[in-house]
Design a protein around this motif. Structure first.
Motif, PDB file in Angstrom:
ATOM      1  N   MET A   1       0.751  -1.265  -0.128  1.00  0.00           N
ATOM      2  CA  MET A   1       0.196   0.051  -0.164  1.00  0.00           C
ATOM      3  C   MET A   1       0.929   1.308   0.091  1.00  0.00           C
ATOM      4  SD  MET A   1      -2.920   1.305   2.753  1.00  0.00           S
ATOM      5  CE  MET A   1      -4.162  -0.052   2.014  1.00  0.00           C
ATOM      6  N   GLN A   2       0.472   2.213  -0.797  1.00  0.00           N
ATOM      7  CA  GLN A   2       1.034   3.492  -0.640  1.00  0.00           C
ATOM      8  C   GLN A   2       0.530   4.563   0.157  1.00  0.00           C
ATOM      9  OE1 GLN A   2       4.199   4.229  -3.222  1.00  0.00           O
ATOM     10  NE2 GLN A   2       3.933   2.234  -2.384  1.00  0.00           N
ATOM     11  N   PHE A   3       1.205   5.610   0.283  1.00  0.00           N
ATOM     12  CA  PHE A   3       0.946   6.462   1.131  1.00  0.00           C
ATOM     13  C   PHE A   3       1.238   8.110   0.495  1.00  0.00           C
ATOM     14  CE2 PHE A   3       1.226   2.864   3.512  1.00  0.00           C
ATOM     15  CZ  PHE A   3       0.194   2.976   4.499  1.00  0.00           C
ATOM     16  N   ILE A  15       4.880   3.068   3.622  1.00  0.00           N
ATOM     17  CA  ILE A  15       4.715   3.586   5.006  1.00  0.00           C
ATOM     18  C   ILE A  15       6.021   3.375   5.887  1.00  0.00           C
ATOM     19  CG2 ILE A  15       4.463   0.806   5.878  1.00  0.00           C
ATOM     20  CD1 ILE A  15       2.118   2.262   7.575  1.00  0.00           C
ATOM     21  N   ASP A  16       6.995   2.923   5.492  1.00  0.00           N
ATOM     22  CA  ASP A  16       8.333   3.030   6.343  1.00  0.00           C
ATOM     23  C   ASP A  16       8.826   4.321   6.290  1.00  0.00           C
ATOM     24  OD1 ASP A  16       7.860   0.537   6.783  1.00  0.00           O
ATOM     25  OD2 ASP A  16       9.496  -0.525   5.633  1.00  0.00           O
ATOM     26  N   ASP A  26       6.106  18.101   1.783  1.00  0.00           N
ATOM     27  CA  ASP A  26       5.240  19.163   1.418  1.00  0.00           C
ATOM     28  C   ASP A  26       4.587  20.038   2.781  1.00  0.00           C
ATOM     29  OD1 ASP A  26       3.304  17.471   1.722  1.00  0.00           O
ATOM     30  OD2 ASP A  26       2.500  17.757  -0.168  1.00  0.00           O
ATOM     31  N   GLY A  27       4.862  19.632   3.796  1.00  0.00           N
ATOM     32  CA  GLY A  27       4.239  20.276   4.888  1.00  0.00           C
ATOM     33  C   GLY A  27       2.894  19.553   5.157  1.00  0.00           C
ATOM     34  N   GLY A  28       2.356  18.624   4.588  1.00  0.00           N
ATOM     35  CA  GLY A  28       0.979  18.011   4.639  1.00  0.00           C
ATOM     36  C   GLY A  28       1.092  16.771   5.648  1.00  0.00           C
ATOM     37  N   LEU A  29       0.069  16.164   5.923  1.00  0.00           N
ATOM     38  CA  LEU A  29      -0.168  14.928   6.662  1.00  0.00           C
ATOM     39  C   LEU A  29      -0.075  13.580   5.784  1.00  0.00           C
ATOM     40  CD1 LEU A  29      -2.165  16.079   9.551  1.00  0.00           C
ATOM     41  CD2 LEU A  29       0.058  16.772   9.162  1.00  0.00           C
ATOM     42  N   TYR A  30       0.632  12.582   6.102  1.00  0.00           N
ATOM     43  CA  TYR A  30       0.402  11.445   5.371  1.00  0.00           C
ATOM     44  C   TYR A  30      -0.567  10.667   5.817  1.00  0.00           C
ATOM     45  CZ  TYR A  30       5.481  11.347   3.819  1.00  0.00           C
ATOM     46  OH  TYR A  30       6.684  11.582   3.464  1.00  0.00           O
ATOM     47  N   VAL A  31      -1.473  10.138   4.413  1.00  0.00           N
ATOM     48  CA  VAL A  31      -2.364   9.604   4.574  1.00  0.00           C
ATOM     49  C   VAL A  31      -2.476   8.250   3.678  1.00  0.00           C
ATOM     50  CG1 VAL A  31      -4.196  11.326   5.062  1.00  0.00           C
ATOM     51  CG2 VAL A  31      -3.590  10.821   2.698  1.00  0.00           C
ATOM     52  N   PRO A  32      -3.241   7.232   3.774  1.00  0.00           N
ATOM     53  CA  PRO A  32      -3.239   6.122   2.897  1.00  0.00           C
ATOM     54  C   PRO A  32      -4.114   6.529   1.570  1.00  0.00           C
ATOM     55  CG  PRO A  32      -4.784   5.526   4.801  1.00  0.00           C
ATOM     56  CD  PRO A  32      -3.829   6.890   4.977  1.00  0.00           C
ATOM     57  N   THR A  33      -3.488   5.885   0.519  1.00  0.00           N
ATOM     58  CA  THR A  33      -4.154   6.278  -0.786  1.00  0.00           C
ATOM     59  C   THR A  33      -5.557   5.477  -0.766  1.00  0.00           C
ATOM     60  OG1 THR A  33      -2.874   4.310  -1.983  1.00  0.00           O
ATOM     61  CG2 THR A  33      -2.185   6.609  -2.070  1.00  0.00           C
ATOM     62  N   CYS A  34      -5.767   4.420  -0.114  1.00  0.00           N
ATOM     63  CA  CYS A  34      -7.320   4.077  -0.144  1.00  0.00           C
ATOM     64  C   CYS A  34      -7.218   3.429   1.471  1.00  0.00           C
ATOM     65  CB  CYS A  34      -7.115   2.935  -0.988  1.00  0.00           C
ATOM     66  SG  CYS A  34      -6.133   1.476  -0.626  1.00  0.00           S
ATOM     67  N   ARG A 312     -10.497  16.817   5.945  1.00  0.00           N
ATOM     68  CA  ARG A 312     -11.070  17.372   4.799  1.00  0.00           C
ATOM     69  C   ARG A 312     -10.344  16.692   3.654  1.00  0.00           C
ATOM     70  NH1 ARG A 312     -10.320  23.984   5.115  1.00  0.00           N
ATOM     71  NH2 ARG A 312     -12.445  23.996   5.304  1.00  0.00           N
ATOM     72  N   HIS A 313      -9.536  16.182   3.782  1.00  0.00           N
ATOM     73  CA  HIS A 313      -8.694  15.302   2.388  1.00  0.00           C
ATOM     74  C   HIS A 313      -9.663  14.214   2.312  1.00  0.00           C
ATOM     75  CE1 HIS A 313      -5.784  13.367  -0.123  1.00  0.00           C
ATOM     76  NE2 HIS A 313      -6.059  12.232   0.654  1.00  0.00           N
ATOM     77  N   TRP A 314     -10.224  13.525   3.300  1.00  0.00           N
ATOM     78  CA  TRP A 314     -11.029  12.419   2.995  1.00  0.00           C
ATOM     79  C   TRP A 314     -12.488  12.589   2.808  1.00  0.00           C
ATOM     80  CZ3 TRP A 314      -8.585  10.672   8.304  1.00  0.00           C
ATOM     81  CH2 TRP A 314      -7.452   9.754   8.158  1.00  0.00           C
TER      82      TRP A 314
END
Length: 428
Positions: A1-3, A15-16, A26-34, A312-314
């Motif tokens: 899975m990618q983030f 994830i590692d 880029d100053g954002g927060l990591y989230v899973p792509t799905c 907000r991203h989700w």
């Protein structure tokens, strides 16, 4: 899975990489792509087993894949019991049975063990920079204390945490250093984020994050919601709704993740104190961070909740996000009244944060809501004895881990509310 990042300006990563980095470049927060959909149709034999079930899809391509079960067994080694309150459909989810008597112990322990397993032993030490409004810093300190290859730098707002919380931040020594910042939690959080996004600084000092901005904090917290909701659904055949005391939105975001993964989580209600950034937004106002107000529920004294960016991203737009949550604001007078009445009304003594959720529950019941609700108890009331004990009229016995913590000497250093002062503290 990618983030990927909530800001969408970096390519997907593993994830590692996301765990080690903490904050996206880029100053954002990591989230899973799905969101994966593991089998939540049957209960797990333990909280640790449910943690493995919840997290395994995210770690399918990780170097930690074969060690995940052992990490979960170690991190989730204390229970998160769902206890009935005085009311057939009323429950409390107790998340304060860990070493620092707060819900943040679970994910902090997971993150510490994961980062240790990922670390190159030949690499220079990593400094974990953590901003705290009261409980995060102690949980992170306990999780990383004396762990080779790591040091912890805690930033907390001077005079804005309870005396016992402050002691829990300052009593570790060795590789843990606490700084009292002349400012609010939002100031501490701003300083931590600035350091984590400073590429020149990170080239000199390897940095990591253990705040709820870290993916390694967010995802493990989904496990106790999945565990509780799955057990409840198996026994009662219906979803369990949760009222989550909310500051930086990490715990509530974890409940959302569990629901998005298919766990039988019903409505997620946000219980806020007088810091009403979220209640204003969910009532229809434009999102606007507010100056932090000091309240009795100090761990929720946040005017600019970081994890709002994830929520907000989700969601497709503001209308979709507002349809997914309700947020209520509870003032100090109501918190006091709720603590005072809780032993007779609910059969428990709550901490001020748990009291905000109990107040929301009472409002729901008075409005005719008959659905099953679980109030999320985020901290042990003994951490706030100067507030709680006068209201309930008796001493609140601290748990053994808190007694041990209070017996150790404590020390902290003042830090100016200035990024240059933080850079100097980091040893550059």
């Amino acid at each position: 899975m990618q983030f990927t990042s909530t800001r969408g300006r970096i390519p997907p990563t593993s994830i590692d990489v996301a765990l080690v980095a903490g904050l996206a470049p880029d100053g954002g927060l990591y989230v899973p792509t799905c969101f994966p959909r593991p089998d939540f149709s049957v209960p797990a034999p333990s909280l640790a087993a449910m943690a493995t079930r919840t997290l395994a899809p995210y770690f399918a391509d990780s170097a930690l894949r074969e060690r995940l079960d052992a990490i979960c067994v170690d991190a989730f080694c204390f229970d998160a019991p769902l206890r009935p309150l005085d009311g057939a459909a009323d429950h409390v989810l107790e998340l304060f049975h860990g070493p620092t008597a707060a819900f943040k112990d679970y994910a902090a322990r997971f993150l510490a063990r994961a980062l240790e397993a990922l670390r190159d032993p030949a690499a220079p030490p990593t400094t974990i920079v953590v901003a705290t409004s009261g409980d995060t810093g102690a949980a992170v300190a306990a999780a990383f204390h004396r762990r080779p290859g790591f040091r912890v730098l805690i930033l907390y707002p001077e005079g804005k945490v309870s005396p016992r919380q402050a002691h829990g931040l300052e009593c570790w020594g060795d590789n843990v250093v606490a700084y009292r910042v002349d400012g609010s939690f939002d100031d501490c959080q701003r300083l931590a984020k600035q350091a984590l996004s400073d590429e020149a600084l990170r080239a000199q000092v390897p940095l990591g994050s253990a705040n709820s901005i870290s993916l390694g904090r967010l995802l493990p917290q989904a496990a106790y919601y999945a565990h509780t909701a799955t057990d409840y659904h198996a026994r009662h055949g219906q979803p369990l709704n949760f009222i989550v005391p909310t500051g930086n939105l990490g715990n509530a975001s974890a409940a959302f993740v569990a629901r998005a993964m298919g766990a039988a989580v019903g409505e997620i209600r946000l219980a806020c104190n007088a810091n009403d950034t979220l209640p204003r937004y969910f009532a229809g106002d434009d999102y606007a961070a507010q100056p932090t107000r000091t309240t009795l529920a100090n761990a929720m004294d946040v005017g600019a909740p970081s994890n709002f960016e994830r929520l907000r991203h989700w969601h497709a737009d503001d209308a979709a996000l507002r349809a997914a949550f309700v947020a209520d604001s509870v003032d100090d007078a109501t918190i006091r009244d709720t603590i005072r009445a809780a032993p007779d009304r609910h059969g428990i003594v709550p901490c001020p944060h748990t009291a905000t959720a109990l107040s929301v529950l009472q409002t729901l019941r008075e409005g005719g809501d008959t659905r099953p609700w679980a109030v999320v108890a985020t901290a042990h009331p003994a951490k706030f004895e100067s507030i709680v004990e006068p209201l309930v009229g008796h001493a609140v016995e601290p748990p053994p881990a808190l007694v041990e913590c209070l017996a150790r000497p404590a020390t902290a250093t003042r830090l100016a509310n200035d990024y240059r002062a933080l850079v100097a503290a980091l040893g550059t």
